[in-house]
Design a protein around this motif. Structure first.
Motif, short mmCIF file in Angstrom:
data_model
loop_
_atom_site.label_atom_id
_atom_site.label_comp_id
_atom_site.label_asym_id
_atom_site.label_seq_id
_atom_site.Cartn_x
_atom_site.Cartn_y
_atom_site.Cartn_z
N LEU A 1 -18.01 -23.25 0.93
CA LEU A 1 -19.31 -23.87 0.63
C LEU A 1 -19.14 -25.22 -0.06
O LEU A 1 -19.88 -26.17 0.25
N ARG A 2 -18.17 -25.34 -0.97
CA ARG A 2 -17.92 -26.63 -1.63
C ARG A 2 -17.48 -27.67 -0.60
O ARG A 2 -17.93 -28.82 -0.61
N GLN B 1 -18.53 -32.27 3.06
CA GLN B 1 -18.47 -32.77 4.43
C GLN B 1 -19.83 -33.27 4.91
O GLN B 1 -19.91 -34.28 5.60
N VAL B 2 -20.89 -32.57 4.55
CA VAL B 2 -22.23 -32.96 4.99
C VAL B 2 -22.63 -34.31 4.41
O VAL B 2 -23.32 -35.10 5.06
N ALA C 1 -23.13 -25.05 12.04
CA ALA C 1 -24.13 -24.14 11.47
C ALA C 1 -23.91 -24.02 9.96
O ALA C 1 -24.87 -24.02 9.18
N LEU C 2 -22.65 -23.94 9.56
CA LEU C 2 -22.31 -23.90 8.13
C LEU C 2 -22.79 -25.17 7.44
O LEU C 2 -23.38 -25.11 6.36
N LEU D 1 -21.03 -15.20 4.17
CA LEU D 1 -21.42 -15.74 5.47
C LEU D 1 -20.70 -17.06 5.74
O LEU D 1 -20.26 -17.33 6.86
N ALA D 2 -20.56 -17.88 4.71
CA ALA D 2 -19.84 -19.15 4.87
C ALA D 2 -18.40 -18.89 5.32
O ALA D 2 -17.89 -19.58 6.21
N LEU D 3 -17.78 -17.89 4.74
CA LEU D 3 -16.40 -17.55 5.11
C LEU D 3 -16.34 -17.06 6.56
O LEU D 3 -15.43 -17.44 7.31
N VAL D 4 -17.31 -16.25 6.96
CA VAL D 4 -17.34 -15.76 8.35
C VAL D 4 -17.50 -16.93 9.32
O VAL D 4 -16.79 -17.01 10.34
N LEU D 5 -18.41 -17.84 9.05
CA LEU D 5 -18.60 -18.99 9.93
C LEU D 5 -17.34 -19.84 10.00
O LEU D 5 -16.94 -20.30 11.08
#
Length: 189
Positions: free
Chosen positions: A44-45, A50-51, A117-118, A129-133
């Motif tokens: 997530l960090r 990146q965004v 999507a992340l 969920l972030a880890l799964v993506l």
């Protein structure tokens, strides 16, 4: 446009592919954690960084342009192999090389979907969920190695059969098929 100029431009797209993805990858991954097993919080960090990064956006754009250049190169390669067949039926290696190259691009571009999507939802999703993506993108990236390896080996065989490269170059293609996955080492396009 003469055939020679068209052929040179077609060949340049292969080199452009390599340069664009290597430069784009360096830009897209700069400043991100490169842990082989990140936690969901690390993912997530990284996504938040990146965004908001112009360098990442430019790097991703270069990589996408690189894969576009590769598709043009595949068209050029298919045309060259067709012309050198001289009325004979094409080789299985030539067809396999073109198809596996297109599949490689499709899988590589598809591997970007979970990462994007992340990026889109990084502020509202859980670390799990972030880890799964992130892992989905990584697995798709690894899966792209198979068509990449098949492309390099089949293209080497087809080019050798067409008389466009000698044995040493063809053998390099067979050896490089084992090394191709290391060419780009990121988890997005």
């Amino acid at each position: 446009m003469s055939t020679t100029v068209r052929d040179r431009l077609g060949a340049v797209t292969g080199a452009a592919f390599v340069v664009l993805i290597l430069v784009g990858n360096q830009m897209a991954t700069a400043g991100s954690g490169q842990s082989a097993h990140p936690t969901g919080d690390q993912v997530l960090r990284d996504a938040a960084h990146q965004v908001s990064s112009a360098s990442v956006a430019a790097g991703v754009a270069l990589e996408v342009l690189g894969f576009g250049a590769f598709l043009v190169f595949l068209g050029y390669l298919a045309d060259v192999l067709r012309r050198t067949a001289g009325g004979r039926r094409g080789s299985i290696a030539a067809g396999t090389g073109i198809v596996s190259g297109a599949v490689m691009v499709a899988v590589k571009l598809g591997s970007a979907a979970p990462i994007m999507a992340l990026w889109a939802d990084h502020g509202t999703i859980s670390p799990q969920l972030a880890l799964v993506l992130n892992d989905l993108g990584g697995v798709a990236f690894v899966i792209s190695w198979l068509p990449s390896a098949i492309f390099v080996a089949a293209a080497a065989a087809a080019l050798h059969r067409a008389g466009l490269v000698g044995r040493p170059t063809a053998y390099c293609g067979f050896v490089l098929r084992r090394r191709w996955p290391g060419l780009d080492h990121h988890r997005h396009p």
